[in-house]
Scaffold this motif. Structure first.
Motif, short mmCIF file in Angstrom:
data_model
loop_
_atom_site.label_atom_id
_atom_site.label_comp_id
_atom_site.label_asym_id
_atom_site.label_seq_id
_atom_site.Cartn_x
_atom_site.Cartn_y
_atom_site.Cartn_z
N LEU A 182 8.19 -16.27 2.65
CA LEU A 182 8.84 -15.49 3.70
C LEU A 182 10.02 -16.24 4.32
O LEU A 182 10.93 -15.63 4.88
CB LEU A 182 7.83 -15.13 4.78
N SER A 209 13.22 -11.97 1.89
CA SER A 209 12.74 -10.81 2.65
C SER A 209 12.05 -9.84 1.69
O SER A 209 12.37 -9.81 0.49
CB SER A 209 13.91 -10.11 3.35
N TYR A 210 11.10 -9.08 2.20
CA TYR A 210 10.30 -8.18 1.37
C TYR A 210 10.29 -6.78 1.95
O TYR A 210 10.43 -6.58 3.15
CB TYR A 210 8.87 -8.72 1.25
N ASP A 211 10.08 -5.81 1.06
CA ASP A 211 9.98 -4.42 1.49
C ASP A 211 8.59 -4.10 2.00
O ASP A 211 8.42 -3.17 2.80
CB ASP A 211 10.35 -3.49 0.33
N ALA A 212 7.59 -4.86 1.54
CA ALA A 212 6.21 -4.65 2.00
C ALA A 212 5.37 -5.86 1.62
O ALA A 212 5.72 -6.62 0.70
CB ALA A 212 5.61 -3.38 1.40
N LEU A 213 4.25 -6.05 2.34
CA LEU A 213 3.28 -7.11 2.04
C LEU A 213 1.93 -6.48 1.74
O LEU A 213 1.52 -5.53 2.40
CB LEU A 213 3.11 -8.07 3.22
N ASP A 269 8.55 -9.15 13.32
CA ASP A 269 8.70 -8.74 11.93
C ASP A 269 7.88 -7.48 11.71
O ASP A 269 6.66 -7.49 11.79
CB ASP A 269 8.20 -9.86 11.00
N ARG A 270 8.57 -6.37 11.40
CA ARG A 270 7.90 -5.08 11.24
C ARG A 270 7.74 -4.69 9.78
O ARG A 270 7.51 -3.51 9.46
CB ARG A 270 8.69 -3.99 11.97
N THR A 271 7.83 -5.64 8.86
CA THR A 271 7.63 -5.33 7.44
C THR A 271 6.29 -4.62 7.25
O THR A 271 5.27 -5.07 7.77
CB THR A 271 7.63 -6.63 6.61
N LEU A 288 6.20 2.58 1.66
CA LEU A 288 7.63 2.39 1.40
C LEU A 288 8.41 3.65 1.72
O LEU A 288 9.52 3.58 2.26
CB LEU A 288 7.84 1.97 -0.06
N GLU A 347 8.68 3.95 5.52
CA GLU A 347 9.67 3.00 6.05
C GLU A 347 11.08 3.47 5.76
O GLU A 347 11.97 3.39 6.62
CB GLU A 347 9.43 1.63 5.41
N LYS A 387 14.14 4.49 8.37
CA LYS A 387 15.36 3.67 8.39
C LYS A 387 16.64 4.48 8.24
O LYS A 387 17.64 4.18 8.86
CB LYS A 387 15.30 2.62 7.27
#
Length: 223
Positions: free
Chosen positions: A40, A44-48, A71-73, A116, A119, A123
């Motif tokens: 991290l 950066s990631y789109d989801a965890l 962090d709102r991932t 996804l 999100e 966005k």
């Protein structure tokens, strides 16, 4: 789309990463909270996808840390715990969804896609350039109203370019958005192949993906 999967069961993690890769999602694997924080720090990631029961610090510790720093991932929690209290606790800590082990990988993929989509819907609206319209929510494109047949990675590449329209995106930046750290057999030249495919499929869309030699690629409206 790029996913970070935090799971100490290596065999399970490898199987999930392979399946997600086939679905067009780049997946990095961390086997502990400490390893996840290293990922991290540089990506950066789109989801965890986050397992709760990890060696040392738990997955909920990482979740709390992420939310505490804003962090709102999107986070999908995996747990062998199955009581209602356990699930409510995970959601109250900021998880977006949860899945109980053992799970069907098809359900994991479906829940991840739902996160996804949600999100993307939050966005932005459709991205429009020339006669091209791209929906981040469904990862689909249309040219003058007609659907364009895109693979998941082609769609992800187009999304990256459109979100930075008029700006040069380096080959490395685009590569990092499409491939995981362990995709060692995929070189940077793969980006050239995907760019060539996009150019062919977007013919007549009133857009140009130009090559900025030594710098990267840029998408603009014609004229």
């Amino acid at each position: 789309m790029r996913i970070l999967y935090v799971e100490d069961a290596t065999d399970m993690a490898e199987a999930v990463a392979i399946r997600l890769s086939r679905a067009g999602m780049a997946c990095d694997h961390a086997d502990s909270v400490e390893a996840a924080e290293d990922f991290l720090a540089v990506q950066s990631y789109d989801a965890l996808i986050l397992d709760i029961n990890l060696p040392g610090r738990s997955g909920t510790d990482l979740l709390q840390s992420l939310r505490a720093r804003g962090d709102r991932t999107p986070v999908l929690m995996l747990t062998a715990l199955f009581t209602v209290d356990d699930r409510v606790t995970a959601l109250d800590l900021g998880a977006d969804d949860y899945l109980v082990k053992p799970f069907d990988q098809r359900e994991l993929e479906a829940r991840l896609r739902a996160l996804l989509r949600r999100e993307a819907e939050q966005k932005s609206e459709d991205l429009v350039l020339g006669a091209l319209s791209f929906s981040p929510a469904s990862m689909t494109a249309r040219v003058a109203g007609d659907p364009v047949d895109l693979t998941r990675r082609e769609a992800a590449l187009l999304a990256l370019l459109l979100r930075h329209r008029g700006q040069v995106q380096s080959k490395e930046r685009l590569y990092n958005g499409l491939f995981a750290f362990n995709d060692a057999d995929v070189g940077l030249n793969a980006i050239e192949l995907y760019i060539a495919r996009l150019r062919k499929k977007l013919a007549g869309a009133g857009v140009t993906i130009s090559t900025q030699r030594g710098l990267g690629y840029r998408i603009d409206a014609d004229g």
